[in-house]
Scaffold this motif. Structure first.
Motif, mmCIF file in Angstrom:
data_model
loop_
_atom_site.group_PDB
_atom_site.id
_atom_site.type_symbol
_atom_site.label_atom_id
_atom_site.label_comp_id
_atom_site.label_asym_id
_atom_site.label_seq_id
_atom_site.Cartn_x
_atom_site.Cartn_y
_atom_site.Cartn_z
ATOM 1 N N GLY A 159 0.823 -1.208 0.000
ATOM 2 C CA GLY A 159 0.000 0.000 0.000
ATOM 3 C C GLY A 159 0.856 1.255 0.000
ATOM 4 N N ALA A 160 1.935 1.237 0.788
ATOM 5 C CA ALA A 160 2.829 2.389 0.836
ATOM 6 C C ALA A 160 3.535 2.588 -0.494
ATOM 7 N N LEU A 161 4.012 1.498 -1.105
ATOM 8 C CA LEU A 161 4.730 1.620 -2.374
ATOM 9 C C LEU A 161 3.854 2.261 -3.440
ATOM 10 N N GLN A 162 2.616 1.793 -3.564
ATOM 11 C CA GLN A 162 1.724 2.360 -4.577
ATOM 12 C C GLN A 162 1.485 3.842 -4.336
ATOM 13 N N ALA A 163 1.438 4.231 -3.060
ATOM 14 C CA ALA A 163 1.113 5.620 -2.724
ATOM 15 C C ALA A 163 2.332 6.538 -2.720
ATOM 16 N N LEU A 164 3.544 5.987 -2.820
ATOM 17 C CA LEU A 164 4.746 6.828 -2.761
ATOM 18 C C LEU A 164 5.005 7.588 -4.055
ATOM 19 N N TYR A 165 4.595 7.017 -5.198
ATOM 20 C CA TYR A 165 4.956 7.629 -6.476
ATOM 21 C C TYR A 165 4.363 9.024 -6.641
ATOM 22 N N GLY A 166 3.078 9.171 -6.331
ATOM 23 C CA GLY A 166 2.416 10.454 -6.548
ATOM 24 C C GLY A 166 3.070 11.616 -5.816
ATOM 25 N N PRO A 167 3.247 11.530 -4.476
ATOM 26 C CA PRO A 167 3.861 12.657 -3.766
ATOM 27 C C PRO A 167 5.310 12.922 -4.171
ATOM 28 N N ALA A 168 5.984 11.928 -4.762
ATOM 29 C CA ALA A 168 7.382 12.129 -5.168
ATOM 30 C C ALA A 168 7.517 12.718 -6.570
ATOM 31 N N ILE A 169 6.394 12.914 -7.282
ATOM 32 C CA ILE A 169 6.458 13.400 -8.661
ATOM 33 C C ILE A 169 7.211 14.735 -8.788
ATOM 34 N N PRO A 170 7.020 15.725 -7.892
ATOM 35 C CA PRO A 170 7.794 16.968 -8.054
ATOM 36 C C PRO A 170 9.307 16.729 -8.080
ATOM 37 N N ALA A 171 9.775 15.798 -7.255
ATOM 38 C CA ALA A 171 11.209 15.508 -7.243
ATOM 39 C C ALA A 171 11.638 14.796 -8.519
ATOM 40 N N PHE A 172 10.807 13.870 -9.024
ATOM 41 C CA PHE A 172 11.140 13.210 -10.302
ATOM 42 C C PHE A 172 11.301 14.267 -11.397
ATOM 43 N N ARG A 173 10.357 15.176 -11.440
ATOM 44 C CA ARG A 173 10.365 16.175 -12.513
ATOM 45 C C ARG A 173 11.615 17.044 -12.452
ATOM 46 N N ASP A 174 12.000 17.450 -11.241
ATOM 47 C CA ASP A 174 13.192 18.290 -11.103
ATOM 48 C C ASP A 174 14.461 17.524 -11.446
ATOM 49 N N GLU A 175 14.554 16.283 -10.961
ATOM 50 C CA GLU A 175 15.790 15.527 -11.138
ATOM 51 C C GLU A 175 16.012 15.108 -12.582
ATOM 52 N N PHE A 176 14.928 14.658 -13.252
ATOM 53 C CA PHE A 176 15.077 14.124 -14.604
ATOM 54 C C PHE A 176 14.527 15.057 -15.696
ATOM 55 N N VAL A 177 14.078 16.271 -15.290
ATOM 56 C CA VAL A 177 13.528 17.268 -16.219
ATOM 57 C C VAL A 177 12.380 16.653 -17.039
ATOM 58 N N LEU A 178 11.308 16.315 -16.330
ATOM 59 C CA LEU A 178 10.193 15.597 -16.942
ATOM 60 C C LEU A 178 8.960 16.480 -17.055
ATOM 61 N N SER A 179 8.162 16.213 -18.070
ATOM 62 C CA SER A 179 6.836 16.808 -18.143
ATOM 63 C C SER A 179 5.924 16.094 -17.154
ATOM 64 N N PRO A 180 4.767 16.675 -16.806
ATOM 65 C CA PRO A 180 3.854 15.975 -15.883
ATOM 66 C C PRO A 180 3.447 14.596 -16.385
ATOM 67 N N SER A 181 3.175 14.481 -17.688
ATOM 68 C CA SER A 181 2.742 13.178 -18.199
ATOM 69 C C SER A 181 3.871 12.162 -18.133
ATOM 70 N N ALA A 182 5.106 12.586 -18.412
ATOM 71 C CA ALA A 182 6.238 11.657 -18.335
ATOM 72 C C ALA A 182 6.473 11.218 -16.898
ATOM 73 N N ALA A 183 6.330 12.145 -15.948
ATOM 74 C CA ALA A 183 6.509 11.778 -14.537
ATOM 75 C C ALA A 183 5.434 10.800 -14.090
ATOM 76 N N GLY A 184 4.222 10.968 -14.616
ATOM 77 C CA GLY A 184 3.133 10.064 -14.250
ATOM 78 C C GLY A 184 3.326 8.646 -14.737
ATOM 79 N N LEU A 185 4.260 8.448 -15.675
ATOM 80 C CA LEU A 185 4.521 7.101 -16.172
ATOM 81 C C LEU A 185 5.108 6.184 -15.100
#
Length: 403
Positions: free
Chosen positions: A38-64
């Motif tokens: 349950g925690a693993l599934q829920a971790l991706y969403g709140p971490a999206i801002p960090a994914f976007r900054d680190e890998f320079v992603l669009s919102p849709s790419a981060a949602g992948l």
């Protein structure tokens, strides 16, 4: 899936009485495992801002990242099902925990986004194996207590889904690699508790009685019954994801502040977790058919009330409470209705994951046509279909209540 010409009557599917499927320690470890998935599934969403900054992603790419997790989850369900009964349960569950741990650690350390997605897929593969494996074993391993035990097991998934985002909130999304690494390490002690899991798949307690039940289910084909279970699971998971995704937007549209909308959505998820704990003792006294009928009816009424702005936050909380028992309570009913369709559980669990993925774009298209204010009414219509599917299944599997 192999079909038989007619749906089967019920055979109690449970392990031999002398050899329990789970020791008490293994039951506790399984609940911890569900907190982790349950925690693993829920971790991706709140971490999206960090994914976007680190890998320079669009919102849709981060949602992948979450999409890769779900694709892996479906693969894990189908792979576990394919190997179930051929390889020992301990080895299957142990491999799933290891895959999830390696995938989470790899995601934390990924040098680029494509490798990150591959690791999310790998973690999802382990996630799906644990989700299906433990649900399947709990569904057949506790006899008449299976529905109660499944509600308790799945309630711990909700605990993890609440704790995961809270942890990200405390340490900050920039520290997501450390959280994913810590998550990977916490998986490993659970391997030691697998000794308490019965290694061979339990067999039906009375196969001949299942055979004699052919044709008692109003002549419905087994394929039709399974198709309706799949429909029930896809639709109710679509509602679950739809409320979780669109409740904040709907509440803000009808006049609530962003803070109130976010809090109300958290309460919705909390009520789903509470509902499963509350359903456990109820499942010891009432049939799965009765519980799911009341759940679908209550969910439909609450979604109708959610269209009234003044009642909406409270009505959405009610949806969480009523929807909670459907997923875990339906699995023992499915096993009783189709005791020889061994792959039925895999089909409905995989379908529920697909339903969760498809709900977002499908509901989004409907909202583009009807507007945000129609969200609860759209979901109410889907809930009414869940109720209709349940009533159809009660008639089609009537032999299960009298056999």
């Amino acid at each position: 899936m192999t079909e038989r010409p007619t749906a089967q009557g019920v055979a109690s599917v449970q392990a031999a009485p002398h050899t329990p499927v789970f020791s008490p320690a293994a039951v506790v470890a399984s609940c911890v495992g569900f907190v982790l998935i349950g925690a693993l599934q829920a971790l991706y969403g709140p971490a999206i801002p960090a994914f976007r900054d680190e890998f320079v992603l669009s919102p849709s790419a981060a949602g992948l990242g979450l999409s890769a997790h779900f694709v892996g989850g479906v693969g894990g369900v189908l792979l576990f099902d394919r190997l179930y009964g051929r390889i020992g349960n301990r080895q299957l569950l142990g491999s799933s925990y290891l895959l999830m741990a390696v995938g989470a650690a790899g995601f934390a350390l990924a040098p680029n986004w494509p490798i990150g997605l591959a690791m999310a897929l790998l973690a999802g593969l382990g996630f799906g194996g644990i989700d299906y494996g433990l649900n399947q074993l709990f569904a057949i391993g506790f006899g008449r207590r299976s529905a109660a035990m499944l509600n308790i097991l799945n309630a711990h998934f909700g605990v993890g889904a609440i704790l995961g985002p809270a942890l990200i909130g405390v340490v900050g999304s920039d520290h997501y690699p450390a959280i994913f690494l810590g998550f990977a390490l916490v998986n490993l002690p659970l391997l030691l508790c697998l000794r308490g899991v019965r290694d061979r798949a339990p067999e039906p307690a009375d196969a001949t009685r299942a055979e004699s039940g052919r044709g008692l289910v109003l002549g419905r084909s087994l394929g039709s019954v399974l198709a309706m279970f799949v429909a029930l699971y896809v639709l109710h998971v679509g509602i679950e994801a739809g409320v979780g995704g669109w409740e904040p937007t709907h509440l803000e549209t009808v006049g609530y502040g962003a803070g109130v909308a976010a809090t109300a959505t958290s309460v919705y998820w909390l009520m789903m977790t509470v509902g499963r704990f509350l359903a456990a003792p109820i499942a010891l006294r009432f049939s799965a058919q009765s519980i799911i009928t009341v759940s679908c009816a209550g969910m439909t009424v609450c979604l109708l009330l959610a269209s009234v702005p003044g009642l909406a936050p409270y009505a959405y909380a009610g949806v969480g409470l009523f929807i909670a028992p459907i997923f875990p309570t339906g699995l023992p009913w499915l096993n009783r209705a189709a005791p020889r369709a061994r792959r039925a559980g895999a089909v409905v669990i995989a379908a529920s994951m697909v339903g969760g993925v498809a709900a977002g774009p499908a509901l989004g298209k409907a909202i583009e046509w009807s507007g945000i204010r129609a969200v609860p009414l759209l979901l109410c219509g889907i809930s009414a279909l869940c109720l209709a599917a349940t009533l159809w299944l009660i008639r089609a599997t009537r032999a299960t209540t009298t056999h």
